[in-house]
Design an enzyme around this catalytic site. Structure first.
Site, short mmCIF file in Angstrom:
data_model
loop_
_atom_site.label_atom_id
_atom_site.label_comp_id
_atom_site.label_asym_id
_atom_site.label_seq_id
_atom_site.Cartn_x
_atom_site.Cartn_y
_atom_site.Cartn_z
NE ARG A 99 31.89 13.81 -10.27
CZ ARG A 99 32.13 14.33 -11.45
NH1 ARG A 99 32.88 15.09 -11.28
NH2 ARG A 99 31.18 14.42 -12.06
NE ARG B 210 1.21 12.77 9.97
CZ ARG B 210 1.25 11.92 11.06
NH1 ARG B 210 2.27 11.58 11.82
NH2 ARG B 210 0.36 10.35 10.25
CG LEU C 27 -2.11 -1.08 1.61
CD1 LEU C 27 -2.82 -0.66 2.28
CD2 LEU C 27 -2.86 -1.56 0.07
N GLY D 133 -9.82 4.88 3.07
CA GLY D 133 -8.83 3.96 3.92
C GLY D 133 -8.04 2.51 3.73
CE1 TYR E 50 37.50 15.20 -12.25
CE2 TYR E 50 38.05 16.43 -15.11
CZ TYR E 50 37.07 15.68 -14.16
OH TYR E 50 35.46 15.39 -14.76
CE1 TYR F 47 -1.18 -1.21 5.64
CE2 TYR F 47 0.13 0.23 8.11
CZ TYR F 47 -1.33 -0.70 6.86
OH TYR F 47 -2.69 -0.91 7.56
N GLY F 48 3.90 0.37 1.88
CA GLY F 48 5.74 0.96 1.71
C GLY F 48 6.15 2.33 2.31
C1 UD1 Z 1 -2.90 1.91 10.06
C2 UD1 Z 1 -3.24 0.76 10.73
C3 UD1 Z 1 -3.14 1.27 12.21
C4 UD1 Z 1 -2.12 0.23 12.45
C5 UD1 Z 1 -1.06 1.56 11.73
C6 UD1 Z 1 0.84 1.20 11.78
C7 UD1 Z 1 -5.81 1.20 9.73
C8 UD1 Z 1 -7.00 1.13 9.44
N1 UD1 Z 1 -4.88 1.34 10.94
O1 UD1 Z 1 -2.63 3.73 10.52
O2 UD1 Z 1 -3.71 -0.09 12.60
O3 UD1 Z 1 -1.85 0.72 13.57
O4 UD1 Z 1 -1.59 1.78 10.04
O5 UD1 Z 1 1.56 2.43 11.65
O6 UD1 Z 1 -4.85 0.53 8.50
N2 UD1 Z 1 -3.19 3.78 2.50
C9 UD1 Z 1 -3.79 3.59 0.92
N3 UD1 Z 1 -4.76 4.10 0.67
C10 UD1 Z 1 -5.60 4.46 1.86
C11 UD1 Z 1 -5.00 4.74 3.34
C12 UD1 Z 1 -4.17 4.27 3.84
O7 UD1 Z 1 -2.66 2.93 0.34
O8 UD1 Z 1 -6.19 5.00 1.45
C13 UD1 Z 1 -1.79 3.80 2.57
C14 UD1 Z 1 -0.65 4.68 3.30
O9 UD1 Z 1 0.19 4.74 1.36
C15 UD1 Z 1 0.21 3.74 4.50
C16 UD1 Z 1 -0.78 2.38 4.83
O10 UD1 Z 1 -2.12 2.33 4.17
O11 UD1 Z 1 1.29 3.17 3.31
C17 UD1 Z 1 -1.16 2.57 6.14
O12 UD1 Z 1 -1.65 3.93 5.42
P1 UD1 Z 1 -2.42 5.33 7.29
O13 UD1 Z 1 -3.29 6.14 7.31
O14 UD1 Z 1 -0.18 5.73 8.08
O15 UD1 Z 1 -3.18 4.41 8.30
P2 UD1 Z 1 -2.70 4.51 10.02
O16 UD1 Z 1 -3.06 6.01 10.32
O17 UD1 Z 1 -0.94 4.38 10.48
#
Ligand code: UD1
Ligand code: MG
Length: 458
Positions: free
Chosen positions: A325, A25, A18, A86, A358, A109-110
């Site tokens: 380099r 931020r 994802l 989400g 150089y 997660y990415g």
């Molecule tokens: C999420 C988890 C949380 C966990 C935390 C860990 C959920 C609902 N919550 O929260 O339980 O403790 O990660 O870091 O999953 N993303 C998408 N599409 C979306 C939303 C998010 O691709 O619509 C991707 C974001 O780019 C990111 C990842 O999903 O890589 C997580 O999203 P983020 O919004 O950071 O979730 P948290 O609120 O941190």
């Protein structure tokens, strides 16, 4: 420095990464997952960790307009999540590519670049262990649980639910076991679970984490696998990026030493994810390795050197204060000394380039000696040209070699020359005006001036 840990009898695996989040931020024009750690994008690290498990496919979920992320992860497939509704919705975006997949599906997660193949493997092993859990969640116990989702366990240690911080009650917030964000699913049950997830929560989002409660309600087991919080730390800000870089550097330093390198002061040596060091390499203080560096055996890199996209062969001595380099190809036993810059140049065995020089777009033959202050003038403001220096040639100090130009093997260039024409092998070439000598002139001058000064009234 990664290794493959995968179970032989495992079912096929698909990975979904994802990466659709904008990373507000970070305050950046670059998508968050393209920010680099140890010279590689965060999503590149995650793809590498996932690849070590040899999945059948990797699908990366990106946001609209993130073609640069798609290019970074190619040839892996990307799907666009049109609106960020989400994490469950993000996995849904990958549905066309994963629907009907009978194996395990790992969602990562990415922005967690430190995750290791070993941890991902443990999740897949737990997914295939007794009880046949529908969902395996990676848990962690960070010093500060902050706003992470909380893992709510049943009496048997199984997982009953993940509660997002904003939706949690006070007793739930007191739970220290947190959701690191990585989840492994049984592909045969994944989309049925996702179909049942709603968005009636504090954020109004479709939470992937709700898959656990949905699975439990349907009578499936769910499990937790724990990892160290350091390994799954996510990056949401520049400060967190710097913290992750520090952790990654710690890993790379340990790996370098475990591989047989001496680091005089490890904390001051900076590696790229792909730095390769031979045996018995010594690296002095304050050395920086950019991407694409390969160092042979018994090489000594003295303090304050910077290297990027270069090869250094066995036994070479580099620095202190050298800059290598892209395209520098340093042969065996070569010496590159202080304030020497080498770019796109091959330096053959045993040649010495020791001071203030150089060398760019050039080749230097074996055992050639390049004097202090030599400059290859490789650029005329429009084109780059090459300088070829033969084996055993001797270039006198403070010479300018104006490319394109060839210095034959064994030739000598007199110090201070500006060389614009080719020099045959074994010739001497000198390019400077004739030196005049006036015997006794200086002594006479001093006597004369002293007398003039004495005669002058005070
Ligand atoms: C999420 C988890 C949380 C966990 C935390 C860990 C959920 C609902 N919550 O929260 O339980 O403790 O990660 O870091 O999953 N993303 C998408 N599409 C979306 C939303 C998010 O691709 O619509 C991707 C974001 O780019 C990111 C990842 O999903 O890589 C997580 O999203 P983020 O919004 O950071 O979730 P948290 O609120 O941190
Ligand atoms: Mg997050």
């Amino acid at each position: 420095m990664t290794s493959t840990h995968h179970t032989q009898t495992r079912r096929p695996l698909a990975c979904i990464i994802l990466a659709a989040g904008k990373g507000t931020r970070m305050k950046s024009d670059l998508p968050k997952v393209l920010h680099k750690v140890a010279g590689r994008s965060m999503v590149g690290h995650v793809v590498a960790a996932a690849s070590a498990l040899e999945p059948e496919r990797i699908t990366v979920v990106v946001g609209p307009g993130m073609e640069d992320v798609a290019a970074e992860v190619a040839p892996h497939a990307t799907v666009v999540q049109e609106r960020q509704l989400g994490t469950a919705d993000a996995v849904m975006a990958a549905r066309p590519l994963v629907e009907g997949f009978e194996g395990d599906v790992l969602v990562v997660y990415g922005d967690t670049p430190l995750v290791t193949p070993a941890t991902l493997s443990r999740m897949i092993e737990a997914r295939n262990a007794s009880g046949d859990p529908a969902v395996v969640v990676l848990g962690m116990r960070p010093d500060d649980p902050g706003a992470y989702g909380r893992l709510i366990q049943g009496a048997d240690g199984g997982l009953d639910a993940i509660v997002e911080y904003l939706d949690a009650t006070e007793p739930q917030r007191a739970v220290t076991l947190c959701n690191a964000g990585l989840m492994a699913f049984d592909g045969r049950r994944l989309f049925a679970l996702l179909d049942a997830i709603g968005n009636d929560n504090a954020k109004g989002e479709f939470y992937l984490t709700d898959a656990v409660a949905v699975a439990r309600a349907a009578g499936h087991a769910c499990r937790v696998v724990e990892a160290s919080a350091e390994e799954v730390v996510g990056v949401n800000s520049r400060a967190e990026l710097a913290a992750v870089e520090r952790l990654m550097q710690g890993r790379l330093r340990s790996a370098a030493m475990a591989g047989g390198a001496t680091l005089a002061d490890p904390e001051t040596v900076y590696f790229s994810h792909d730095t390769r060091l031979g045996r018995d390499v010594t690296v002095g203080q304050n050395v920086v390795f950019g991407p694409g560096v390969e160092i042979g055996d018994r090489v000594e890199i003295r303090p304050f050197c910077h290297l990027e996209e270069v090869r250094v062969a066995d036994g070479a001595l580099i620095g202190p204060y050298a800059r290598l380099r892209p395209g520098a190809d340093i042969g065996p036993d070569v010496h590159i000394g202080n304030f020497v810059e080498v770019k796109n140049a091959r330096i053959d065995k045993g040649a010495k380039v020791n001071h203030l020089t150089y060398i760019g777009d050039a080749s230097v033959g074996a055992k050639a000696n390049i004097g202090a202050g030599t400059i290859t003038c490789n650029y005329d403001g429009f084109f780059k040209s090459r300088t070829e220096i033969g084996a055993g040639a001797f270039i006198g100090s403070n010479s300018a070699l104006v490319a394109p130009v060839t210095i034959g093997a064994g030739a000598i260039v007199g110090a201070g020359s500006v060389i614009t024409r080719d020099v045959p092998a074994d010739a001497l070439t000198v390019e400077r005006s004739k030196q005049s000598v006036h015997e006794g002139w200086a002594a006479g001058f001093r006597t004369r001036r002293a007398a003039e000064k004495a005669a002058k009234p005070k």
